[in-house]
Design a protein around this motif. Structure first.
Motif, PDB file in Angstrom:
ATOM      1  N   THR A  86      -4.895  -5.536  14.111  1.00  0.00           N
ATOM      2  CA  THR A  86      -3.449  -5.859  13.514  1.00  0.00           C
ATOM      3  C   THR A  86      -3.190  -5.159  12.208  1.00  0.00           C
ATOM      4  OG1 THR A  86      -4.398  -7.941  12.599  1.00  0.00           O
ATOM      5  CG2 THR A  86      -3.298  -8.136  14.737  1.00  0.00           C
ATOM      6  N   ALA A  87      -3.986  -4.587  11.770  1.00  0.00           N
ATOM      7  CA  ALA A  87      -3.919  -3.933  10.379  1.00  0.00           C
ATOM      8  C   ALA A  87      -2.839  -2.556  10.490  1.00  0.00           C
ATOM      9  CB  ALA A  87      -5.100  -3.349   9.878  1.00  0.00           C
ATOM     10  N   CYS A  88      -1.950  -2.754   9.549  1.00  0.00           N
ATOM     11  CA  CYS A  88      -0.896  -1.795   9.507  1.00  0.00           C
ATOM     12  C   CYS A  88      -1.260  -0.306   9.023  1.00  0.00           C
ATOM     13  CB  CYS A  88       0.354  -2.352   8.792  1.00  0.00           C
ATOM     14  SG  CYS A  88      -0.235  -3.051   7.305  1.00  0.00           S
ATOM     15  N   HIS A  89      -2.517  -0.207   8.409  1.00  0.00           N
ATOM     16  CA  HIS A  89      -2.706   1.021   7.741  1.00  0.00           C
ATOM     17  C   HIS A  89      -4.252   1.289   7.706  1.00  0.00           C
ATOM     18  CE1 HIS A  89      -3.592  -2.353   5.136  1.00  0.00           C
ATOM     19  NE2 HIS A  89      -4.775  -1.519   4.764  1.00  0.00           N
ATOM     20  N   VAL A 104       5.691   2.543   5.692  1.00  0.00           N
ATOM     21  CA  VAL A 104       5.408   1.574   4.407  1.00  0.00           C
ATOM     22  C   VAL A 104       3.693   1.607   3.972  1.00  0.00           C
ATOM     23  CG1 VAL A 104       5.967  -0.582   3.575  1.00  0.00           C
ATOM     24  CG2 VAL A 104       7.374   0.286   5.261  1.00  0.00           C
ATOM     25  N   CYS A 105       3.083   0.866   4.639  1.00  0.00           N
ATOM     26  CA  CYS A 105       1.885   0.437   4.253  1.00  0.00           C
ATOM     27  C   CYS A 105       1.019   1.857   4.007  1.00  0.00           C
ATOM     28  CB  CYS A 105       1.308  -0.559   4.992  1.00  0.00           C
ATOM     29  SG  CYS A 105       2.261  -1.963   5.539  1.00  0.00           S
ATOM     30  N   SER A 148       0.167   3.348   0.541  1.00  0.00           N
ATOM     31  CA  SER A 148      -0.347   2.827  -0.836  1.00  0.00           C
ATOM     32  C   SER A 148      -2.103   2.978  -0.856  1.00  0.00           C
ATOM     33  CB  SER A 148      -0.318   1.155  -0.558  1.00  0.00           C
ATOM     34  OG  SER A 148       1.158   1.022  -1.030  1.00  0.00           O
ATOM     35  N   PHE A 149      -2.587   3.359   0.272  1.00  0.00           N
ATOM     36  CA  PHE A 149      -4.112   3.501   0.305  1.00  0.00           C
ATOM     37  C   PHE A 149      -4.461   5.068   0.421  1.00  0.00           C
ATOM     38  CE2 PHE A 149      -2.990  -0.664   1.885  1.00  0.00           C
ATOM     39  CZ  PHE A 149      -3.684  -1.190   1.330  1.00  0.00           C
ATOM     40  N   VAL A 158       8.378   5.255  -1.324  1.00  0.00           N
ATOM     41  CA  VAL A 158       7.003   5.505  -1.546  1.00  0.00           C
ATOM     42  C   VAL A 158       6.300   6.489  -0.777  1.00  0.00           C
ATOM     43  CG1 VAL A 158       4.899   4.079  -1.984  1.00  0.00           C
ATOM     44  CG2 VAL A 158       7.208   3.082  -2.460  1.00  0.00           C
TER      45      VAL A 158
END
Lengths: 250, 130
Positions: free
Chosen positions: A109-112, A142-143, A146-147, A172
């Motif tokens: 389920t992780a989005c990134h 989106v996600c 950030s990583f 972003v």
């Protein structure tokens, strides 16, 4: 006496006396991920492998781009792929069919993707036999931005049917891009409302000077500029690392 | 939804700071979060409740300082406020700018409780409670 009545505890030192302590940290919230990302980068650099993080919304053409790239680079640059998807090996199967080594990460389920997932996948790849490693991130504007995964470059795809204002809607992501690919440009005649100049302006308004290329994985249009960009990237990386030319890909 | 993953990383970091200072609890956590970090403060606050459950930061308050979006212009050297999707110079309009503030995702400070007091204070503490 002061110790007896407690008057040595003043407003200034009360916190200390009560066992309370304000501690400055000033560290990135993603310190652990960033540390792992640096470690991944050391792996890539150690093998002179250019790592490219492909990010876009779902269905913008990341896998199709990789299929076309594999065909175009055949025998030129050796590529490998880490595939990130919530579920299925479908994309990995498509890449594998092109004769390219691929590791699928199913994030559930992780989005990134994060740097740890990429590191685990690296154990299943022989970096010594690659020139470029693509990480196809989970389709999401989106996600993933950030990583840090340890990549050398971020590439953001924006497909023609999505509309030219995506960079303004997802600043972003598009601010982080080192290259923006406007994909599915074979659809341009049917979608004149997509204005490539406008899309480029939205990217510039994010203070981003990244090159912007128009490509079509279907017709091959513009892909020469893309593979040139990759070749330059590998050359620049290895020049910076001063890897002996004998170890360059054949 | 990546806010939960970020909160779990935050709790790990806070726990490490607390342990290395000999603290039993954390009563407040202060973060700096800029809109260009890709993290939404409200979602972060919600995720924090979940991530902190059962940890020594369970009862901690979360203070999130929103960082302003500021850019510095390479052309005219002016520094100005900007919008997240329009990072152009407010003085001359040039897009060749450098972000000065706005992408922070920073653990600024924590307030630790039940810290092993310093020896001199410990001495006075003991006497105080006699």
């Amino acid at each position: 006496m002061c110790d007896t009545c407690g008057c040595n505890v003043t407003p200034g030192n009360r916190d200390l006396a009560e066992g309370r302590q304000a501690t400055q940290v000033l560290g990135s919230l993603l310190k652990v991920n960033d540390h792992q990302a640096s470690h991944n980068r050391v792996h890539f650099n150690g093998h002179g492998v250019l790592s490219v993080n492909l990010m876009s919304s779902p269905g913008a053409g990341k896998t199709a781009l990789l299929e076309a790239t594999a065909e175009l680079l055949d025998g030129d640059l050796r590529i490998g792929v880490i595939e990130g998807d919530l579920e299925t090996e479908n994309d990995a199967d498509r890449i594998r069919a092109c004769g390219v080594p691929v590791v699928q990460i199913c994030t559930g389920t992780a989005c990134h993707l994060d740097a740890h997932m990429v590191h685990d996948a690296l154990h299943e790849l022989d970096l010594g036999s690659l020139d470029v490693l693509f990480v196809e991130n989970v389709g999401n504007l989106v996600c993933p931005a950030s990583f840090d995964l340890g990549q050398h470059h971020n590439v953001a795809l924006l497909s023609t049917p999505e509309g030219d204002d995506k960079p303004a809607k997802y600043p972003v992501m598009f601010r982080s891009a080192d290259l923006v690919l406007l994909t599915k440009r074979d659809l341009a005649p049917y979608m004149p409302e997509f204005d490539a100049t406008k899309a480029a302006n939205y990217v510039r308004q994010l203070g981003n000077a990244a090159p912007i290329l128009e490509v079509s994985s279907k017709t091959g249009g513009g892909l020469g500029d893309w593979t040139d960009w990759l070749r330059r990237g590998v050359t620049e990386l290895r020049t910076n690392l001063a890897v002996p030319s004998a170890s360059l890909g054949s | 939804m990546h806010e939960l993953a970020i909160c779990q990383a935050l709790i790990d970091q806070v726990t490490t700071v607390a342990r290395s200072n000999g603290a039993q609890r954390v009563s407040n956590i202060t973060l700096d979060v800029g809109p260009l970090s890709g993290v939404v403060p409200e979602l972060l606050a919600n995720a924090f409740t979940v991530a902190a459950a059962g940890t020594l930061a369970e009862a901690a308050g979360l203070t999130i300082n929103p960082a302003p979006v500021r850019v510095w212009c390479k052309s005219c050297q002016a520094e100005s406020d900007a919008k997240v999707n329009r990072l152009v110079c407010a003085a001359c309009g040039d897009w060749r700018t450098v972000l000065r503030s706005g992408d922070e995702l920073l653990l600024r400070s924590v307030v630790l409780e039940e810290v092993d007091p310093a020896p001199t204070l410990q001495d006075s503490e003991e006497k105080r409670h006699v």
